[in-house]
Design a protein around this motif. Structure first.
Motif, PDB file in Angstrom:
ATOM      1  N   LEU A  27       0.828  -1.207   0.000  1.00 58.27           N
ATOM      2  CA  LEU A  27       0.000   0.000   0.000  1.00 58.27           C
ATOM      3  C   LEU A  27       0.856   1.248   0.000  1.00 58.27           C
ATOM      4  N   LEU A  28       1.809   1.341   0.931  1.00 58.88           N
ATOM      5  CA  LEU A  28       2.559   2.582   1.092  1.00 58.88           C
ATOM      6  C   LEU A  28       3.670   2.733   0.064  1.00 58.88           C
ATOM      7  N   ALA A  29       4.032   1.664  -0.607  1.00 56.06           N
ATOM      8  CA  ALA A  29       5.059   1.793  -1.627  1.00 56.06           C
ATOM      9  C   ALA A  29       4.522   2.442  -2.888  1.00 56.06           C
ATOM     10  N   ALA A  30       3.179   2.566  -2.974  1.00 51.91           N
ATOM     11  CA  ALA A  30       2.528   3.263  -4.083  1.00 51.91           C
ATOM     12  C   ALA A  30       2.899   2.695  -5.436  1.00 51.91           C
ATOM     13  N   PRO A  31       2.214   1.661  -5.886  1.00 55.93           N
ATOM     14  CA  PRO A  31       2.490   1.107  -7.221  1.00 55.93           C
ATOM     15  C   PRO A  31       2.447   2.197  -8.273  1.00 55.93           C
ATOM     16  N   ALA A  45       1.538  13.049   5.190  1.00 55.40           N
ATOM     17  CA  ALA A  45       0.264  13.097   5.909  1.00 55.40           C
ATOM     18  C   ALA A  45      -0.511  11.793   5.734  1.00 55.40           C
ATOM     19  N   PHE A  46      -0.449  11.239   4.523  1.00 53.65           N
ATOM     20  CA  PHE A  46      -1.128   9.969   4.283  1.00 53.65           C
ATOM     21  C   PHE A  46      -0.533   8.859   5.133  1.00 53.65           C
ATOM     22  N   ALA A  47       0.794   8.776   5.159  1.00 51.34           N
ATOM     23  CA  ALA A  47       1.458   7.727   5.933  1.00 51.34           C
ATOM     24  C   ALA A  47       1.127   7.848   7.413  1.00 51.34           C
ATOM     25  N   GLU A  48       1.111   9.085   7.912  1.00 50.34           N
ATOM     26  CA  GLU A  48       0.772   9.295   9.323  1.00 50.34           C
ATOM     27  C   GLU A  48      -0.671   8.911   9.594  1.00 50.34           C
ATOM     28  N   CYS A  49      -1.563   9.238   8.664  1.00 52.80           N
ATOM     29  CA  CYS A  49      -2.970   8.888   8.804  1.00 52.80           C
ATOM     30  C   CYS A  49      -3.132   7.365   8.816  1.00 52.80           C
ATOM     31  N   TYR A  50      -2.401   6.700   7.951  1.00 51.07           N
ATOM     32  CA  TYR A  50      -2.470   5.234   7.881  1.00 51.07           C
ATOM     33  C   TYR A  50      -2.065   4.620   9.216  1.00 51.07           C
ATOM     34  N   GLU A  51      -0.956   5.066   9.754  1.00 49.27           N
ATOM     35  CA  GLU A  51      -0.462   4.510  11.015  1.00 49.27           C
ATOM     36  C   GLU A  51      -1.439   4.775  12.155  1.00 49.27           C
ATOM     37  N   ARG A  52      -2.056   5.944  12.148  1.00 52.81           N
ATOM     38  CA  ARG A  52      -2.921   6.347  13.255  1.00 52.81           C
ATOM     39  C   ARG A  52      -4.319   5.738  13.160  1.00 52.81           C
ATOM     40  N   ALA A  75     -10.530  -2.458   5.046  1.00 49.97           N
ATOM     41  CA  ALA A  75      -9.802  -1.262   5.472  1.00 49.97           C
ATOM     42  C   ALA A  75      -8.625  -0.985   4.544  1.00 49.97           C
ATOM     43  N   GLN A  76      -7.896  -2.029   4.163  1.00 49.16           N
ATOM     44  CA  GLN A  76      -6.775  -1.846   3.233  1.00 49.16           C
ATOM     45  C   GLN A  76      -7.271  -1.315   1.889  1.00 49.16           C
ATOM     46  N   ALA A  77      -8.393  -1.849   1.420  1.00 55.27           N
ATOM     47  CA  ALA A  77      -8.944  -1.387   0.144  1.00 55.27           C
ATOM     48  C   ALA A  77      -9.331   0.085   0.222  1.00 55.27           C
ATOM     49  N   ALA A  78      -9.884   0.500   1.358  1.00 59.38           N
ATOM     50  CA  ALA A  78     -10.261   1.903   1.527  1.00 59.38           C
ATOM     51  C   ALA A  78      -9.034   2.807   1.482  1.00 59.38           C
ATOM     52  N   PHE A  79      -7.958   2.384   2.136  1.00 63.08           N
ATOM     53  CA  PHE A  79      -6.740   3.189   2.119  1.00 63.08           C
ATOM     54  C   PHE A  79      -6.100   3.197   0.731  1.00 63.08           C
ATOM     55  N   ALA A  80      -6.205   2.099   0.003  1.00 60.68           N
ATOM     56  CA  ALA A  80      -5.665   2.076  -1.354  1.00 60.68           C
ATOM     57  C   ALA A  80      -6.380   3.090  -2.232  1.00 60.68           C
ATOM     58  N   LEU A  81      -7.705   3.181  -2.084  1.00 60.35           N
ATOM     59  CA  LEU A  81      -8.471   4.175  -2.841  1.00 60.35           C
ATOM     60  C   LEU A  81      -8.144   5.581  -2.368  1.00 60.35           C
ATOM     61  N   PRO A  92     -10.949  12.893   5.836  1.00 61.78           N
ATOM     62  CA  PRO A  92     -10.494  11.504   5.688  1.00 61.78           C
ATOM     63  C   PRO A  92     -11.068  10.540   6.718  1.00 61.78           C
ATOM     64  N   HIS A  93     -11.303  10.999   7.960  1.00 60.53           N
ATOM     65  CA  HIS A  93     -11.822  10.093   8.977  1.00 60.53           C
ATOM     66  C   HIS A  93     -13.186   9.533   8.558  1.00 60.53           C
ATOM     67  N   ALA A  94     -14.070  10.399   8.117  1.00 60.69           N
ATOM     68  CA  ALA A  94     -15.399   9.953   7.686  1.00 60.69           C
ATOM     69  C   ALA A  94     -15.322   9.253   6.335  1.00 60.69           C
ATOM     70  N   TRP A  95     -14.524   9.778   5.418  1.00 62.67           N
ATOM     71  CA  TRP A  95     -14.415   9.202   4.074  1.00 62.67           C
ATOM     72  C   TRP A  95     -13.936   7.758   4.149  1.00 62.67           C
ATOM     73  N   LEU A  96     -12.910   7.502   4.930  1.00 64.95           N
ATOM     74  CA  LEU A  96     -12.365   6.157   5.036  1.00 64.95           C
ATOM     75  C   LEU A  96     -13.382   5.181   5.623  1.00 64.95           C
ATOM     76  N   ARG A  97     -14.167   5.631   6.587  1.00 69.71           N
ATOM     77  CA  ARG A  97     -15.167   4.751   7.185  1.00 69.71           C
ATOM     78  C   ARG A  97     -16.273   4.413   6.182  1.00 69.71           C
ATOM     79  N   LYS A  98     -16.731   5.404   5.436  1.00 71.24           N
ATOM     80  CA  LYS A  98     -17.773   5.143   4.446  1.00 71.24           C
ATOM     81  C   LYS A  98     -17.272   4.188   3.366  1.00 71.24           C
ATOM     82  N   VAL A  99     -16.058   4.417   2.892  1.00 70.64           N
ATOM     83  CA  VAL A  99     -15.513   3.578   1.819  1.00 70.64           C
ATOM     84  C   VAL A  99     -15.208   2.170   2.337  1.00 70.64           C
ATOM     85  N   ALA A 100     -14.684   2.064   3.551  1.00 75.86           N
ATOM     86  CA  ALA A 100     -14.391   0.744   4.107  1.00 75.86           C
ATOM     87  C   ALA A 100     -15.665  -0.080   4.249  1.00 75.86           C
TER      88      ALA A 100
END
Length: 201
Positions: A27-31, A45-52, A75-81, A92-100
């Protein structure tokens, strides 16, 4: 019971489950085939959000009735998107929950109509594998699986710190409907907790 019910109050800050989390290189290596944040600050910011957020996002999906592997996959699929459109996501907090949650529904649909051969899961440690659930959290997840989806949703969003008004917007419900479903979920949880205490005595 006081400890359990204090955790169910919507005004309490959300609690982060105990998780040992390793970054997923897939995920974080960004294909290179995917779009990615153009600025290094956005990537940081994305990496920090992912960890948190990732550990809590996995448990959030589990509160909708998913098992640990489904929750981690959604959850991984949501972060990939999110990685593909990170700089355009305002909340992002709400967006990730809706997408997940949508990814969970998609996974369940795929399980009902399985392909001839399922692909292997991506490499790296599955975050949910390291989630340490206490007795109360395990009880909550078990009870939530038996409840209607609207009650699960109201509880999951509220538990993660969203107000009834915010939850209503994200779920397409009225605030009153959110409160009603949350109250029903809490009653079921309280009854289950009381039953468990009686069995332990």
């Amino acid at each position: 019971m006081a400890v359990l019910m204090s955790e169910l109050q919507p005004d309490d800050p959300p609690r982060t489950p105990t998780v040992s989390l390793r970054r997923s290189s897939s995920l974080l290596a960004a294909p290179t085939a995917l779009r990615h944040p153009a600025h290094s600050a956005a990537r940081t910011a994305f990496a920090e959000c992912y960890e948190r957020i990732m550990p809590r996002l996995v448990v959030f999906v589990m509160r909708h009735g998913a098992d640990s592997h489904q929750a981690a996959e959604a959850a991984q699929a949501a972060f990939a998107l999110a990685w593909e459109r990170w700089e355009s996501i305002e909340h992002p907090h709400a967006w990730l929950r809706k997408v997940a949650f949508r990814q969970l529904l998609k996974l369940r649909e795929q399980r009902e109509h399985p392909a001839e051969e399922l692909p292997d899961p991506p490499g790296g440690l599955c975050p949910a594998q390291a989630v340490e659930l206490g007795a109360q959290e395990a009880l909550i997840l078990r009870v939530l699986r038996s409840l209607p989806m609207r009650q699960r949703q109201a509880f999951a969003w509220t538990f993660d710190g969203f107000s009834p008004q915010e939850t209503a917007v994200h779920l397409g419900m009225t605030p009153e409907a959110v409160r009603q479903n949350l109250a029903r979920a809490r009653r079921s949880l309280k009854q289950a907790w009381e039953t468990m205490k009686e069995q332990d005595t």
